[in-house]
Design a protein around this motif. Structure first.
Motif, mmCIF file in Angstrom:
data_model
loop_
_atom_site.group_PDB
_atom_site.id
_atom_site.type_symbol
_atom_site.label_atom_id
_atom_site.label_comp_id
_atom_site.label_asym_id
_atom_site.label_seq_id
_atom_site.Cartn_x
_atom_site.Cartn_y
_atom_site.Cartn_z
ATOM 1 N N ASP A 116 0.820 -1.205 0.000
ATOM 2 C CA ASP A 116 0.000 0.000 0.000
ATOM 3 C C ASP A 116 0.858 1.261 0.000
ATOM 4 O O ASP A 116 1.944 1.284 0.582
ATOM 5 N N ASN A 117 0.336 2.298 -0.650
ATOM 6 C CA ASN A 117 0.906 3.639 -0.561
ATOM 7 C C ASN A 117 2.418 3.621 -0.811
ATOM 8 O O ASN A 117 3.222 4.065 0.017
ATOM 9 N N LEU A 118 2.791 3.115 -1.974
ATOM 10 C CA LEU A 118 4.198 2.870 -2.288
ATOM 11 C C LEU A 118 4.883 4.111 -2.853
ATOM 12 O O LEU A 118 4.358 4.788 -3.733
ATOM 13 N N THR A 119 6.081 4.392 -2.333
ATOM 14 C CA THR A 119 6.990 5.357 -2.945
ATOM 15 C C THR A 119 8.000 4.600 -3.779
ATOM 16 O O THR A 119 8.551 3.585 -3.339
ATOM 17 N N VAL A 120 8.253 5.087 -4.980
ATOM 18 C CA VAL A 120 9.364 4.591 -5.787
ATOM 19 C C VAL A 120 10.458 5.651 -5.768
ATOM 20 O O VAL A 120 10.236 6.799 -6.171
ATOM 21 N N GLN A 161 2.515 7.438 -12.578
ATOM 22 C CA GLN A 161 1.061 7.486 -12.598
ATOM 23 C C GLN A 161 0.431 6.685 -11.459
ATOM 24 O O GLN A 161 -0.720 6.942 -11.076
ATOM 25 N N THR A 162 1.150 5.721 -10.921
ATOM 26 C CA THR A 162 0.548 4.799 -9.946
ATOM 27 C C THR A 162 1.157 4.871 -8.561
ATOM 28 O O THR A 162 0.578 4.345 -7.604
ATOM 29 N N THR A 163 2.331 5.490 -8.409
ATOM 30 C CA THR A 163 3.027 5.527 -7.119
ATOM 31 C C THR A 163 3.489 6.948 -6.813
ATOM 32 O O THR A 163 3.363 7.857 -7.635
ATOM 33 N N ASN A 164 4.055 7.107 -5.625
ATOM 34 C CA ASN A 164 4.691 8.365 -5.236
ATOM 35 C C ASN A 164 6.139 8.313 -5.704
ATOM 36 O O ASN A 164 6.993 7.703 -5.062
ATOM 37 N N LEU A 165 6.418 8.919 -6.850
ATOM 38 C CA LEU A 165 7.740 8.823 -7.468
ATOM 39 C C LEU A 165 8.634 9.969 -7.019
ATOM 40 O O LEU A 165 8.297 11.141 -7.192
ATOM 41 N N ILE A 166 9.809 9.612 -6.459
ATOM 42 C CA ILE A 166 10.850 10.567 -6.090
ATOM 43 C C ILE A 166 12.043 10.303 -6.999
ATOM 44 O O ILE A 166 12.553 9.179 -7.054
ATOM 45 N N GLN A 167 12.514 11.328 -7.712
ATOM 46 C CA GLN A 167 13.603 11.164 -8.668
ATOM 47 C C GLN A 167 14.840 11.915 -8.186
ATOM 48 O O GLN A 167 14.779 13.102 -7.892
ATOM 49 N N VAL A 168 15.971 11.202 -8.133
ATOM 50 C CA VAL A 168 17.203 11.754 -7.565
ATOM 51 C C VAL A 168 18.353 11.600 -8.556
ATOM 52 O O VAL A 168 18.565 10.519 -9.106
ATOM 53 N N GLY A 169 19.079 12.693 -8.772
ATOM 54 C CA GLY A 169 20.279 12.655 -9.596
ATOM 55 C C GLY A 169 20.051 12.980 -11.054
ATOM 56 O O GLY A 169 20.978 12.839 -11.877
ATOM 57 N N ILE A 170 18.851 13.435 -11.407
ATOM 58 C CA ILE A 170 18.486 13.635 -12.810
ATOM 59 C C ILE A 170 19.324 14.763 -13.418
ATOM 60 O O ILE A 170 19.457 15.849 -12.849
ATOM 61 N N THR A 189 18.867 15.589 0.840
ATOM 62 C CA THR A 189 18.557 14.236 1.310
ATOM 63 C C THR A 189 17.377 14.248 2.270
ATOM 64 O O THR A 189 16.467 13.413 2.172
ATOM 65 N N ASP A 190 17.373 15.197 3.194
ATOM 66 C CA ASP A 190 16.259 15.297 4.145
ATOM 67 C C ASP A 190 14.961 15.632 3.424
ATOM 68 O O ASP A 190 13.901 15.087 3.751
ATOM 69 N N SER A 191 15.038 16.519 2.440
ATOM 70 C CA SER A 191 13.849 16.887 1.688
ATOM 71 C C SER A 191 13.278 15.691 0.949
ATOM 72 O O SER A 191 12.061 15.451 0.966
ATOM 73 N N ALA A 192 14.137 14.921 0.308
ATOM 74 C CA ALA A 192 13.672 13.751 -0.448
ATOM 75 C C ALA A 192 13.017 12.724 0.468
ATOM 76 O O ALA A 192 11.943 12.187 0.160
ATOM 77 N N ILE A 193 13.636 12.455 1.606
ATOM 78 C CA ILE A 193 13.098 11.459 2.535
ATOM 79 C C ILE A 193 11.775 11.938 3.119
ATOM 80 O O ILE A 193 10.838 11.144 3.299
ATOM 81 N N ASP A 194 11.661 13.219 3.389
ATOM 82 C CA ASP A 194 10.416 13.770 3.926
ATOM 83 C C ASP A 194 9.238 13.566 2.966
ATOM 84 O O ASP A 194 8.084 13.502 3.402
ATOM 85 N N GLN A 195 9.521 13.467 1.685
ATOM 86 C CA GLN A 195 8.454 13.310 0.699
ATOM 87 C C GLN A 195 8.098 11.840 0.435
ATOM 88 O O GLN A 195 7.200 11.562 -0.364
#
Length: 312
Positions: A123-127, A156-165, A194-200
């Motif tokens: 449930d409620n998955l972050t990628v 479209q289906t998960t909470n996507l966090i993108q790092v290093g783009i 890093t803290d900002s990304a983890i908070d999301q």
């Protein structure tokens, strides 16, 4: 693949029934558009792993004793769509066996099937995508399962966090949530990213790492290297925090394009995989039971819109 066990570990730590961890190789390179060879990545990774010390100095642990089962590789290559479906079914089968499931590619399109399975089971998955490229095209070269589309479905289906783009097409800006995208040039001057990304992130996190996220000075053997990437210890520091603060439910590593004259990239991939397992299980005793906390989709109200066959 001739490897009998992951990293050459004793067979007593490599049996499916007693292992907490499953490693699935996917030697697929059907849609890459520049340098070919990612289908050789799993073999190079496994060979490097056999030559790696399995005592982790940082944590003073030997995570392989939690048990690592090396599954048969997913060899479906008839089409990108068929490969994604085969990966989806295989990953989901092992999740439902209450295993911590990991995948080593292959090109990044293999992650579409991985993420699909984890989305259905948690449930409620972050990628969390750690990558040089956005990979947000809806389709590319006639397929929605192209490596350039690897994270579109997840967006479209998960909470996507993108790092290093640090590389993308203009069309991808219409899909990207820039509040959840951490661009390499901004990360270089923002000590709090890093803290900002983890908070999301939500509680359940799946990690997909394209090895081109690393700077090519330490990771040259990948299909599309980009300057200005991540370095070893900053990446480990970030991953360690994610594992400490969130429930990482699985991960994949993709896009190793081995060069026979450059073995350091293979070894980096091997060490990265082992460090991630170490961070996941650092506080677990070997005799502790593993509970992945996946949801049984057979007993819930949510039905998979994809083919769902456990008998594979």
């Amino acid at each position: 693949m001739s490897n009998k066990t992951y990293a050459g570990i004793p067979e007593e730590f490599a049996k499916l029934d007693s292992s907490k961890i499953v490693l699935i190789p996917v030697p697929y390179d059907g849609t890459s558009t520049w340098q070919k060879g990612a289908d050789n990545g799993p073999d190079a990774f496994l060979e490097a792993s056999e030559n790696m010390e399995v005592y982790d100095i940082e944590t003073r642990t030997e995570v392989y004793k939690q048990g690592v089962f090396l599954a048969d590789p997913v060899l479906e290559k008839s089409s990108p769509e068929a490969m994604v479906d085969a990966v989806h079914q295989t990953v989901k089968k092992y999740i439902k066996k209450n295993k911590f499931v990991t995948v080593f590619g292959g090109e990044h399109s293999v992650s579409i099937g991985n993420i699909r399975a984890f989305h259905e089971c948690f449930d409620n998955l972050t990628v969390l995508q750690i990558d040089a490229h956005a990979d947000l095209r809806k389709s590319y070269q006639g397929s929605k399962c192209n490596h350039a589309c690897a994270l579109y479905e997840a967006s479209q289906t998960t909470n996507l966090i993108q790092v290093g783009i640090r590389s993308m097409d203009a069309i991808e800006t219409t899909v990207m949530d820039e509040e959840k995208a951490y661009f390499a040039h901004e990360m270089a001057t923002d000590e709090f990213w890093t803290d900002s990304a983890i908070d999301q992130m939500t509680d359940n996190v799946y990690i997909t790492i394209d090895l081109d996220a690393f700077d090519p000075s330490i990771m040259p053997s990948t299909g599309t290297p980009e300057p200005g990437g991540l370095f070893w210890y900053e990446t480990l520091d970030f991953l360690k925090k994610v594992f400490e603060e969130k429930n990482v439910v699985g991960f994949d590593i993709v896009e190793l394009c081995p060069n026979p004259n450059e073995k350091s990239s293979d070894f980096l991939a091997a060490k990265l995989y082992y460090k991630m397992l170490t961070y996941k299980f650092v506080d677990d005793e070997v005799e502790d039971d593993f509970e992945s906390n996946f949801k049984d989709t057979n007993s819930g109200s949510k039905l998979s819109k994809f083919n769902d066959d456990d008998d594979i």
